[in-house]
Every structure is written in C-alpha cells, then in structure tokens.
Enzyme design. Sequence first.
Site, PDB file in Angstrom:
ATOM      1  N   HIS A 117      85.920  71.533  30.000  1.00 24.96           N
ATOM      2  CA  HIS A 117      85.199  72.545  29.231  1.00 24.96           C
ATOM      3  C   HIS A 117      84.141  71.919  28.338  1.00 24.96           C
ATOM      4  O   HIS A 117      83.083  72.496  28.110  1.00 24.96           O
ATOM      5  CB  HIS A 117      86.188  73.362  28.406  1.00 24.96           C
ATOM      6  CG  HIS A 117      87.254  73.953  29.256  1.00 24.96           C
ATOM      7  ND1 HIS A 117      88.505  74.252  28.809  1.00 24.96           N
ATOM      8  CD2 HIS A 117      87.229  74.253  30.565  1.00 24.96           C
ATOM      9  CE1 HIS A 117      89.201  74.726  29.819  1.00 24.96           C
ATOM     10  NE2 HIS A 117      88.458  74.735  30.888  1.00 24.96           N
ATOM     11  N   CYS A 121      71.588  82.011  42.592  1.00 23.63           N
ATOM     12  CA  CYS A 121      71.834  81.479  41.243  1.00 23.63           C
ATOM     13  C   CYS A 121      72.689  80.207  41.223  1.00 23.63           C
ATOM     14  O   CYS A 121      73.168  79.810  40.178  1.00 23.63           O
ATOM     15  CB  CYS A 121      72.464  82.547  40.350  1.00 23.63           C
ATOM     16  SG  CYS A 121      74.086  83.068  40.888  1.00 23.63           S
TER      17      CYS A 121
END
Length: 746
Positions: free
Chosen positions: A363, A676
């Site tokens: 993260h 994307c």
Amino acid sequence: MVERAESESRKLLGRLRDTMADKAAGQERLDQITHLTADSMGTEVCSIYLFRDDETLELCATQGLNPESVHQTRMKLGEGLVGRVARTGKVINAADAPSAKGFRYMPETGEEIYSSFLGVPIQRLGEKLGVLVVQSKEAREFSADEIYALEVVAMVLAEMTELGAFVGEGAALRARHTEPVLMRGVAAQEGAAEGHIWLHEPRVVVTNLVGDDPESERSRLHEAVENLRVSVDQLLAGASDDHEQVQVLEAYRMFANSKGWLRRMEENIGRGLSAEAAVEKEQSDVRARMSQATDAYLRERLQDLDDLSNRLLRILTGQGTQTGAELPENPILVARNIGPGELLEYGRQLRGIILEEGSVGSHAAIVARALAIPLVINVARITNEALNGDHVMVDGDEAVVHLRPGDTVVSAFRDKMAMQAKAQERYASIRDKPATTLCGKTIRLEMNAGLMADLPSLENSGAEGVGLFRTELQFLIRSQMPRRTELAALYARVLDAAHGKRVVFRTLDIGSDKVLPYMKAQDEPNPALGWRAIRVGLDKPGVMRMQLQALLRAANGRPLSIMFPFVAQYEEYAAARAEVDKALARETKLGHALPESLEIGAMLETPSLAFACKKFYQEVEFLSIGGNDLKQFFFAADRENELVRRRYDTLNVSFLTFIEGIVYRCKSTNTPLSFCGEDAGRPVEALCLAAIGLHSLSMRPASVGPVKHLLRRCNLDDVRKIIHDARNAGDQTVRPAVMEYLRGLS
Ligand code: PEP
Ligand code: MG
C-alpha cells in the site's frame, strides 16, 4: 561470586570510560582497550579485529600478539576461529584452540603458544563490525561471567565505533557514514530525486554507556518501562478492531510487562552499564537469538521485542522521536517499512522514498505512486548506512540509491535530472493544447487518480478529466472500514476539485493483490483469478450499496459516472446496475437530489467480456479497457510475478488485434470506449492504441505530457498502416517497425 563478577565488570567499564574520555587518537584508544581488557580478564592476549571491507577482517590492535602483525594480519570472513565468530555472530569459547574446528594458525602473530581462545562478535544493531578476542596460555574454558564481560567490552567498542572514536591519524578505522555508497534495490516508482536523508525512525546513539550509580540507573529504567507500558496501553485502547494490529500490540504489552526482560536489563545495570546501555545489550542478545530462529512466528515475536527495545531507548535518551525536528531541504525518506497512512502524512513534501523492505504491490508503494514520488524498495542496510541529513540521490528508474555521492556521480545525476526537467518544460508548454495528431485526430487524455492528493494534477497535467478514480485506495489506507458519510464527503470534495471535469468513479476493486487490512483475507489458490472486485461486491452487497449511496449523495445533483471493475459477463453488469437502480429509488424516496446525469460503465478486464452478447454492448454506457488485468489474462502471465510480467509485449500483434476487435464491436454499437491500464501512459504504446482506434486514454498524470507530445508529432494513418503491415508480414510485435517510424520523425 556474582557480586565479585559484578564489581569486576563495573571496574572494567569504569576504566573503559576513562579511555573514551581521553583525547587520545583512534589507534591509541584501541591499543589501550586491548591492554585494559587483557589486564582485567587476566589473559595474556586481547586483540581487536575489524572489518576492512565486507569480506575481510584485519587485526587492528593487540595486547600480547606480535605488534608487527597489527594492520598486517588479515583473514576472510569464515576463515579461522576469528572469521567464524564474524560470520556466525556467535561466541567461540575453546580451551584448546589449535585443536578446535576451523582453527587457522597465523605464524606472524606468534599465537602458537596460546591455548585457550574466547572470541565474541563486535556488532551494533545486527551490523557486523568485527571480533574481540582474548587468549591465554592456560588451557581453560572461560566462565559465563567472563563471556559476559567480554561481550560488554565488544558492545562498548561497537558504540564507540558508531561515535567515530577510532578514526584519526594512522586510523584503525575509516570514519563511518562518511563514504559514498551505491545501493541497489527494486524500482517501485520511477523518477529521479536529489535531497537529504530523513530517517523515519532515526537510530538512537547511546553516548553514556557506563552507569556509576546502579540504583539511579535502575530507577531510570523502571520509570522508562512504566512510560512504555502506559504508551502501549494507550495504543491498545485506541486500536481499531483490526485483528492483526491488536495482536501485535498485545504482544508488545506482554513483553513490556515481562519480568524476565526487565530482570535481564537490571542485571546488565548491576554489571556497570547505564540504563540505556543495558537495554541495548539486551536488544543485541535478542537480535542474536532472532538471527538463529527459523520459526516464522518466533521471529516475528522477537521482532516485536526489538521494536519495543527501540521505543524504550527513545524514552530513555529522548532521541529519535523527531517531534519538533524540521525536515531537511528536499527530504528523502528512509525507513525499514512504512504504512500508507504515515506516508500520506508526509505527503508531497517528500522528494523520494527509500525502503529497506516493502513490495511493489504494497500500500505504501500504491501511495507513493499516486503521489508520483520516486520510490526504491528492498534496499538492504539503508537504515544502518544513512544518517539524517546525508546527501542522497535516488534513481527510481534504475532502482539505484547513491548515498553521499562523489562529485562525478553528482554531476552525471544532475545532467539526467536536467534532461528530465527540460522535457517537463516542453510538456508544460503544450499543457493547454489538445492532443491532436498530424492527421487531425484529437485524442482525449484523462488521468488516473485515487487520492484527494491527486486532484491538483488535473490542472497541472492538462488532463481533461479523471478516467479512472480507484476508490479502493481510501479503503486500503485506513485501519477500519470507512463510513458512508466520510466517503460521501470525500467524493464530494473530489467532484468539487474537478471543477466540472468528468470523474469516473470505479467501485471498490479489492481482492487479488489488494487486501483490506480489516477484512478477513481469503486463502485462495489463485487470487488474481479469485474472489475479487465486482464478484465481492455482488456476493456481499452491503459495502457496494453503501458506496453507491455515498456516490449519489456526493454528486448531489451534479453529473455522475460510475464504473464497475472486473465484469466478466453481462449478468454481472446487469446485477450491479440493478443495485444502482435500487440506490436511486431509495434516494428518491428519501427526497435527496439525484444526479443531473448518470452514466454507468464497466471495465473490460477479462477476455470473456470482449465476446459478450450484443445486448451488453448496447446497454453499457461506456467501457474502459483495464489493460493491466486484460493483458495478464490474455497472455496468462501474472502481472505481479517478476518472472513473467514483462515477458509479453503490449505491442504484440495478437494483443493489438484483440484490442482492435473490441474497438470494432464498440463502433458497431456506438459504445464509448477508453483504455485506462498503465500502457495508456507509455507514449509508444499509447500511440499504437490511438492508431487502432482508441481515442480516449487515461493514465498517470505524469504521463499526460509525454503522451501528448508524441501524439502531436505523429500521423495515426501511418502508424495504423505499420501495424497492419506487421500483421500481414507475420511479425510477433510491431515495436521495431514503430520505433523505426519514430526515428524518422523530424
Ligand atoms: C487495469 O487492470 O488495467 C486497471 C486499470 O485496474 P487496476 O490496475 O487497478 O487493477
Ligand atoms: Mg484491474
């Protein structure tokens, strides 16, 4: 007996302290220490061996061996008894050294007349610095007290080394932390940065090792331990329901209340150490045990104890909390590891990040990427090598860190940065211009985002909107599930910051590599193909419903775009859409404003969706190709697996043909299509995608400039022809032909 040993030990420490206080040069100090130690331990020999480089030990001072051999006798790591102590980090206590395993006779030292040998490692915080040895003619094993005494001397030596006590004329040691070091790691976010080290948790340096008054040292220790207990209890009280976090804190509490831990530190004080040195001695012992433990659970617990010792040292010395300290100019953060929340607190003030551990999918890496801060991970020993304020250059492209770089490196690195800055200037000059190609086609360039902190990039990059807002980042960086009101407020702020530009919110995409800290992780054999994204959303609709409500409330009458990730078949899209309809009905009933317009799209990330029924293509209001996932399934090559993830080129003709097929399908149903995945931000890939008909691309903000710059110089008709020719010629990839075309551009 114990008391005698304690008072002997205290005496030796007292004499060592006087040596330290002396203004003597480095070598003289080392000589004095060997003399003192041999004298106090009643041995004929005491020698100090220090590392010259990672592999070589050198005899740096001796009492008893041939003085001529000082700075001459060297041995490799693992060679002889001394080399073995250095390699294993373990004590060797041999009554008859010449017959001990691995003994190597070194004639120049004149050591043949000595029988017993006691060697202890000199190390600081797990870092190996050398070996301290005593030898005597009498064949005897050394007692536990003697081993302890020698270990304490070794610890004092290690601390003094850290403080630079042995540096000087005819130096025994190079000054530590002064030389240039080149370190390699793994690239987690590209970009180059120059700045000064900021240690997230600076090392504590213990300067007063010796305690004259054991009683006052004991009470200092007790007071600090009490503080520690209170702070751990406070942490526990404030902890979320996060099971893992609570488990770690429980372990902390257990250790902080452990009588054995406190007793061992008190014993260290009894032998003459100051309170902080006593903590550090215990910490070294823990580290030594840790390096032996093979059981993962035990290693983790010992790691907890190590962390706890660090906290205690900070309380005792008042060092290292960094509170009130100012970040240096252009701070480059160094940490063993860091949580995403802590990283966000530093935010964009950081120029670069270097982590000793970490992983590309962590993260913290996600946040660093979102903030576009160069990040290099897995840089071994950086927290040991770097000092606060050190000059450093981070190369996130090459995964290299230049710590305290020399002049040549500095100028080469600055050249590279200058080139990058020039390119940035070029991109800035076309920021407000459209991405119109030479053949007159205008490509829409949007950006990917995931944090509030990304939104200013909408303005700076020249992106026309947010083509992908990854909502899971908000969930990943928290220790508990965010509430609906919090999310609604955040999404509303995102829309405010977008000033009317389109923002496509992708609903929660968790699972696979993105595991929420507060949700029980599923033990799946193949997480990338597992229970993730919309599959979780539909099976456990509570979170999805909450998120949809939050989005509708955030829009509060404004236009809204929602996109569902990882749709593999029509029914999934239909079921998710039905959830939106339910949410709309509920909002209507509650009398809340509905969005002025609402478009519901899907991500095309599984090959199956490329072949979905026509009804799907007609109903879905827009599609966005998630190339990262689509590519891994198309080539059956895990995007997280370094061994295979770069094996197949995006410009592979089969893949481009497959994408072109999706473009045709969308054309036939008039379904708006964009791309994307990461490839949209790579200029050459973006050019090829545009050439085969993808006229809307969403990418990292930093990529908008480079992609636009290239598109404006190219003719898509030419590139399309090159791709078709390559296909007809049976080429595997179009890259060489496209690169050839690019070289021909003026
Ligand atoms: C993708 O898969 O291409 C994508 C954009 O989604 P993510 O990278 O978040 O899986
Ligand atoms: Mg994806």
